[in-house]
Design a protein around this motif. Structure first.
Motif, PDB file in Angstrom:
ATOM      1  N   LYS A 230       0.759  -0.971  -0.002  1.00  0.00           N
ATOM      2  CA  LYS A 230      -0.044  -0.104  -0.005  1.00  0.00           C
ATOM      3  C   LYS A 230       1.068   1.555   0.249  1.00  0.00           C
ATOM      4  CE  LYS A 230      -2.222   0.529   3.874  1.00  0.00           C
ATOM      5  NZ  LYS A 230      -3.412   0.872   4.757  1.00  0.00           N
ATOM      6  N   THR A 233       2.759   1.670  -3.551  1.00  0.00           N
ATOM      7  CA  THR A 233       1.933   2.359  -4.159  1.00  0.00           C
ATOM      8  C   THR A 233       1.966   3.436  -4.359  1.00  0.00           C
ATOM      9  OG1 THR A 233      -0.309   1.353  -3.086  1.00  0.00           O
ATOM     10  CG2 THR A 233       0.960  -0.069  -5.345  1.00  0.00           C
ATOM     11  N   PHE A 234       1.203   4.128  -3.163  1.00  0.00           N
ATOM     12  CA  PHE A 234       1.213   5.831  -3.082  1.00  0.00           C
ATOM     13  C   PHE A 234       2.222   6.312  -3.399  1.00  0.00           C
ATOM     14  CE2 PHE A 234       0.289   9.000  -0.185  1.00  0.00           C
ATOM     15  CZ  PHE A 234      -0.463   9.697  -0.913  1.00  0.00           C
ATOM     16  N   TYR A 282      -3.088   1.352  -6.828  1.00  0.00           N
ATOM     17  CA  TYR A 282      -3.238   2.176  -5.333  1.00  0.00           C
ATOM     18  C   TYR A 282      -4.958   1.763  -4.855  1.00  0.00           C
ATOM     19  CZ  TYR A 282      -4.275   5.423  -1.455  1.00  0.00           C
ATOM     20  OH  TYR A 282      -4.107   5.619   0.413  1.00  0.00           O
TER      21      TYR A 282
END
Length: 622
Positions: A230, A233-234, A282
């Motif tokens: 997470k 991807t952010f 995301y």
């Protein structure tokens, strides 16, 4: 360790804030000290009227941007005296349009058209660097008109009637004139000055955001001791957001450095598509169920296939990226809708999915407003960028809060591991203390004369027992009960060798498919041996049994020794830290508890209850 993690996080935050303050100070300083009179950005360089797609003529209002949607727009009027006499150059920055500036009798003064043989390469001596040679695609172009040349060579004066025609060659949609043509009037090299003054400060700010996304969240994830998809991807999303916004700021200037206008347009479009792909990944990272993640992977793969297809069509000169924009808009909208539906499904098992969706409301709302703006002219423009900025700020705040919680959890976990290590050291030292080793070795020495074969077996068993205690220091998690039972049998073998007929051992093992902390049962059995049957003149029996209930696994240690009063506060000079550590370890690692029942003169029963909720599944155990 806590101070190291905290120091690294605060250092990263302070560096980011310092760079942000420096960029802001540069921008404010430039705004304060640089005079706006050096260049101007008029909405239109002619004073007169204009017509959209052959419609009625409208007057050109000074200092009012022209937001009309068009396929072909024609301006008629005169060039102001100020532009002709005081400014040295007039630069036209265009996106995806052809245009021609001519006199009322049809004499072409300046043109950017597919019939123009030189196209946009007339101002360079190079052999079309980065050229894709797509003559039917306008791309992003920057051209300069020199008023001094017009007055001296073309005999253009402030009374000359000029016509400026702009054509959008794509038939699939209308665009706003203000988004396609931008004009800059300046004294000398004003386009670069305008870039330095207007575009560079926000570009530096978005460069900072790129580095923030590329390093802060991934590094924070690594510092916490794990790679979290997470955060990765952010981090990529933040990086591409910054890159996308940088491209929005400099797209009108790209042709100053990149000769081929189609390459300029390609860079802008591809950056936007990559940003959308990062959004999709995301979204997928915030899904927890296997089904929704598979569906999200399929949607993301389909979108990337569309991007790859339109890119290949562009390179093969079949259909340029701008002509494929409507197709990609549908692909983007479809992919986002699929992700939203999957997150709605996810809400049944993941309550965080609702808050995640709500955090994207500003962006979705501004996208809807921009869609409506295609049909009615709303005040202002580019609502999408504002909604995107709000949404990304909300995401950053949300993830920083999540990082803070994980940071606290990591500190708590480290503290618990430290306590567990200390507990295991305590258990180990309590079970290999000198008098226990003395008694065990004395018993083995006596057996050497009575039965050497048993003495040899006892020596090997004792060595394995000591090795098991030492290995327990390396164990950080629960172990299968069978492993604990084998170690326990070695301990009882040695004690049986010492007490002989005064100690009887019974086993009733009905369940073994569960885990518990290493060396957690042995201290309880040791108490039963030493302070139960060991204190009884004629000895006794220690019984170890396991059973499974509907909600838990139970380990029962029973003895028929002397017993004790559980309500009496004992002051026997011994430390009871071992028992308290055992209870704490069982609770912290497995959610277990210990119940003790004892009757003076009859014996003691200790029940270890391990809830099934804290147990791994059967596949893990097997």
């Amino acid at each position: 360790m806590k101070k190291i993690i905290e120091g690294k996080i605060w250092t990263a935050v302070c560096v980011a804030l310092t760079l942000l303050m420096i960029v802001s100070a540069i921008w404010i300083g430039m705004r304060y000290y640089v005079s706006m009179d050096i260049y101007q950005t008029p909405s239109m360089f002619l004073e007169g009227e204009y017509s959209v797609d052959g419609g009625e003529w409208k007057s050109i209002e000074k200092d009012r941007y022209i937001t009309d949607h068009f396929h072909k727009i024609v301006f008629k009027g005169k060039m102001s005296k100020k532009l002709l006499m005081y400014f040295g150059s007039l630069t036209i920055s265009s996106k995806n349009v052809w245009y021609t500036l001519k006199t009322s009798d049809g004499t072409v003064i300046q043109s950017y058209n597919f019939d123009d043989e030189k196209l946009s390469y007339e101002h360079t001596q190079t052999d079309k660097p980065l050229a894709l040679d797509m003559p039917n695609t306008p791309g992003y172009c920057v051209k300069t008109i020199y008023p001094d040349y017009l007055t001296k060579t073309e005999n253009i004066t402030e009374d000359s009637d000029l016509i400026f025609e702009v054509e959008y060659p794509y038939s699939y949609a209308l665009v706003s004139y203000n988004d396609c043509v931008d004009v800059t009037a300046y004294y000398n090299e004003g386009m670069y000055l305008r870039f330095f003054y207007d575009a560079l400060p926000p570009v530096l700010l978005f460069v900072l955001i790129c580095f923030f996304g590329l390093f802060f969240f991934p590094v924070a994830s690594f510092i916490l001791g794990k790679i979290d998809y997470k955060y990765l991807t952010f981090g990529m999303l933040s990086f591409l957001w910054g890159l996308y916004m940088i491209m929005q700021q400099i797209s009108g200037y790209l042709n100053l450095w990149i000769v081929d206008p189609t390459v300029c347009m390609m860079m802008d479009k591809i950056t936007g598509y990559c940003f959308v792909a990062a959004v999709l990944f995301y979204f997928k990272a915030n899904m927890s169920s296997r089904g929704t993640r598979i569906a999200a992977n399929i949607a993301s793969a389909a979108y990337l296939s569309c991007v790859f297809t339109v890119f290949i069509l562009h390179l093969c000169h079949i259909r340029d990226l701008n002509a494929s924009s409507m197709t990609m808009n549908f692909a983007t909208a479809g992919s986002i809708v699929i992700m939203i539906v999957l997150l709605c499904v996810e809400m049944r098992i993941n309550r965080n999915a609702l808050f995640f969706l709500l955090s994207w409301v500003p962006l979705l709302l501004t996208v809807a407003i921009d869609a409506v703006d295609q049909f009615i002219h709303l005040p202002g423009s580019h609502y999408f960028n504002y909604g995107l900025a709000i949404t990304m700020i909300v995401q950053i705040v949300r993830l920083i809060g999540d990082l803070r919680l994980q940071y606290k959890e990591a500190i708590r976990h480290q503290q618990m591991q430290k306590e567990l290590y200390e507990a295991k050291v305590s258990v180990m030292t309590s079970q290999i203390r000198p008098h226990f080793m003395y008694n065990a070795l004395t018993s083995i020495a006596m057996m050497c004369e009575i039965d050497p074969k048993i003495a040899k077996e006892a020596t090997i068993t004792f060595a394995k027992y000591l090795r098991g205690n030492m290995d327990s220091l390396k164990q950080t998690g629960p172990v299968p009960f069978t492993q604990e039972l084998e170690h326990l049998k070695k301990y009882l073998y040695i004690e049986k060798l010492r007490f002989d007929d005064l100690l009887n051992i019974e086993y009733d093992i009905q369940a073994t498919d569960f885990v518990l902390p290493l060396l957690s049962v042995q201290p309880l059995v040791e108490n039963a041996v030493k302070h139960g049957v060991g204190m009884k003149e004629d000895g006794g029996t220690v019984r170890i049994s396991t059973r499974e209930t509907e909600t838990a696994y139970e380990v029962v240690i029973e003895d028929d020794g002397v017993g004790f009063d559980i309500n009496e506060q004992k002051d026997d000079g011994r430390s009871h830290v071992g028992m308290e550590n055992t209870k704490k370890r069982l609770h912290d690692m497995c959610g277990g508890e210990v119940k003790i029942e004892s009757v003076v003169g009859k014996g003691t029963t200790v029940i270890v209850i391990l809830p099934k909720e804290g147990q791994p599944n059967e596949d893990t155990l097997s």
